[in-house]
Design an enzyme around this catalytic site. Structure first.
Site, mmCIF file in Angstrom:
data_model
loop_
_atom_site.group_PDB
_atom_site.id
_atom_site.type_symbol
_atom_site.label_atom_id
_atom_site.label_comp_id
_atom_site.label_asym_id
_atom_site.label_seq_id
_atom_site.Cartn_x
_atom_site.Cartn_y
_atom_site.Cartn_z
ATOM 1 N N HIS A 1 0.824 -1.211 0.000
ATOM 2 C CA HIS A 1 0.000 0.000 0.000
ATOM 3 C C HIS A 1 0.855 1.257 0.000
ATOM 4 C CE1 HIS A 1 1.035 -0.473 4.238
ATOM 5 N NE2 HIS A 1 0.709 0.800 4.429
ATOM 6 N N ASP B 1 0.563 5.041 1.927
ATOM 7 C CA ASP B 1 -0.194 5.546 3.078
ATOM 8 C C ASP B 1 -1.246 6.588 2.690
ATOM 9 O OD1 ASP B 1 1.067 3.932 4.950
ATOM 10 O OD2 ASP B 1 2.686 5.376 5.291
ATOM 11 N N HIS C 1 4.749 0.209 0.193
ATOM 12 C CA HIS C 1 5.458 -0.602 1.180
ATOM 13 C C HIS C 1 4.545 -1.689 1.723
ATOM 14 C CE1 HIS C 1 3.498 2.596 3.479
ATOM 15 N NE2 HIS C 1 3.523 1.801 4.536
ATOM 16 N N ARG D 1 5.571 5.538 14.739
ATOM 17 C CA ARG D 1 5.442 6.158 13.416
ATOM 18 C C ARG D 1 4.972 7.606 13.498
ATOM 19 N NH1 ARG D 1 1.585 4.375 8.247
ATOM 20 N NH2 ARG D 1 0.145 6.044 8.712
HETATM 21 C C1 SIN Z 1 3.014 1.023 7.953
HETATM 22 O O1 SIN Z 1 2.385 0.652 6.975
HETATM 23 O O2 SIN Z 1 3.139 2.211 8.248
HETATM 24 C C2 SIN Z 1 3.694 -0.010 8.839
HETATM 25 C C3 SIN Z 1 5.052 -0.337 8.346
HETATM 26 C C4 SIN Z 1 5.782 -1.266 9.290
HETATM 27 O O3 SIN Z 1 5.304 -1.515 10.400
HETATM 28 O O4 SIN Z 1 6.862 -1.734 8.930
#
Ligand code: SIN
Length: 283
Positions: free
Chosen positions: A104, A106, A259, A274
Site C-alpha cells: 500500500h 499511506d 510498502h 510512526r
Molecule cells: C506502515 O504501513 O506504516 C507499517 C510499516 C511497518 O510496520 O513496517
C-alpha cells in the site's frame, strides 16, 4: 553504485533501484542545514532511507519529521496520549494480522496524502518483521510507451472504507486502537500516474490498500487494469527489503514507493513508532 559521502553522512545504496543506508548521523541532534539538505536529497534520490543505532525520544523524532514539513494526524488510528501525531504500531505475539500487512501507499484516500512516513524501531522480533518497499518510479519506467500514454490520461478512486469499514482488514490488528470515524467520507481521486512535486519524475500511483476503481472505463476494464498494475508495481526487480533492529529509523517517500510490513513473526512482539509528514495534492 558506490557510497557517496557528505561529511559526516555516508550514503550507501541498498539496491540499484531504491533504498539507502545512511551512517554517521545522529538524528537526536538538531541537524545543521547542510546535513538536513544532504538527507533530503538522499530521500529524493533513494526514496527509502535507513538509519541504524539511533536513540530517539518521540519529541526528537517529531523534530526530525518537522524538517520535512507539518506532521499529520491519522484519521482512524489513535495516536499516543501525549502526542496524537505519534502512532505506536504494535503487533502482539498472538495477533493474526498486523498493521500495514499488504502492499500500500499511506492514506491515499486523502485529497493530500502524506509526503512520507518516519518509523522508529523500539521492540523487534528476533527474526522476521521486515518491511518491503517498491519503487513506483521504476515500475512506471518499465511500462511500454503505449501503456504509459493510456495510463497518463486516467484517474483512480481511493477509499478508506477498503481498510477501515467495520470488520475491514485494518480494524483487525488488536493492538491498534481504531477510532469510530466513518470511513465512508474518505475517498479521493488521483491520477494513475503522478509527477513527483520535487523531482518531476513520474510514478505509478495506484495501490492495493486503498485504490478501488480506475475511473472512466468499464467495471471489467477497471478490474483488469488494476489487477495488472497492482501485480506489476511490486515485482521483485523494483523492491528492496529493510531488516529492523531496535534503534533503526526508516523514512520513505510516500509519493514514489509502496510498502508492505511482513507478518512472519508469529509468537513475537513488534513495536515501531510512526510519524507522518503532510503531503500535497498528487498531479
Ligand atoms: C506502515 O504501513 O506504516 C507499517 C510499516 C511497518 O510496520 O513496517
Amino acid at each position: 553504485m558506490t557510497p557517496s559521502i557528505s561529511l559526516p553522512a555516508v550514503i550507501k545504496p541498498l539496491t540499484g533501484v531504491l533504498g539507502a543506508e545512511i551512517s554517521g548521523v545522529e538524528l537526536a541532534q538538531d541537524l545543521s542545514g547542510e546535513l538536513f539538505d544532504t538527507i533530503h536529497q538522499a530521500l529524493l534520490d533513494h526514496h527509502v532511507l535507513v538509519f541504524r543505532n539511533q536513540t530517539l525520544t518521540p519529541e526528537q523524532q517529531m523534530r526530525f519529521g518537522r524538517r520535512f514539513g507539518e506532521l499529520d494526524f491519522h484519521p482512524f488510528v489513535e495516536g499516543s496520549t501525549e502526542f496524537p501525531e505519534v502512532l505506536n504500531i504494535v503487533t502482539e505475539p498472538n495477533d493474526q494480522l498486523n498493521f500495514g500487512g499488504g502492499w500500500h501507499t499511506d492514506v491515499t484516500f486523502l485529497a493530500e496524502p502524506d509526503l512520507g512516513s518516519i518509523l522508529y524501531g523500539i521492540e523487534l522480533p528476533e527474526y522476521g518483521g521486515d518491511t518491503l518497499f517498491s519503487s513506483q518510479i521504476a515500475a512506471y519506467n518499465a511500462l511500454s510507451d503505449p501503456m504509459k500514454g493510456m495510463l497518463g490520461a486516467l484517474t483512480a478512486t481511493h477509499s478508506a472504507a477498503k481498510q477501515y469499514r467495520e470488520g475491514g482488514p485494518s480494524t483487525k490488528s488488536k493492538a491498534i486502537r481504531i477510532n469510530d470515524t466513518d470511513p465512508a467520507g474518505f475517498t479521493a481521486r488521483h491520477p494513475v500516474v503522478r509527477t513527483h512535486p520535487e523531482t518531476g519524475r513520474k510514478a505509478l500511483y495506484v495501490n492495493g490498500g486503498f485504490t478501488t476503481r480506475i475511473n472512466g472505463v468499464t467495471r471489467d476494464e477497471s478490474k483488469m487494469l488494476l489487477e495488472f498494475l497492482l501485480n506489476h508495481a511490486v515485482q521483485e526487480r523494483f523492491t528492496c527489503r529493510v531488516r529492523w533492529e531496535p534503534g533503526t529509523l526508516v523514512m520513505w517517500d510516500n509519493r514514489s514507493v509502496q510498502h508492505h510490513a511482513l507478518h512472519d513473526y508469529a509468537g513475537q512482539r513488534r513495536h515501531v513508532r510512526r510519524i507522518t509528514v503532510k503531503g500535497d495534492q498528487p498531479r
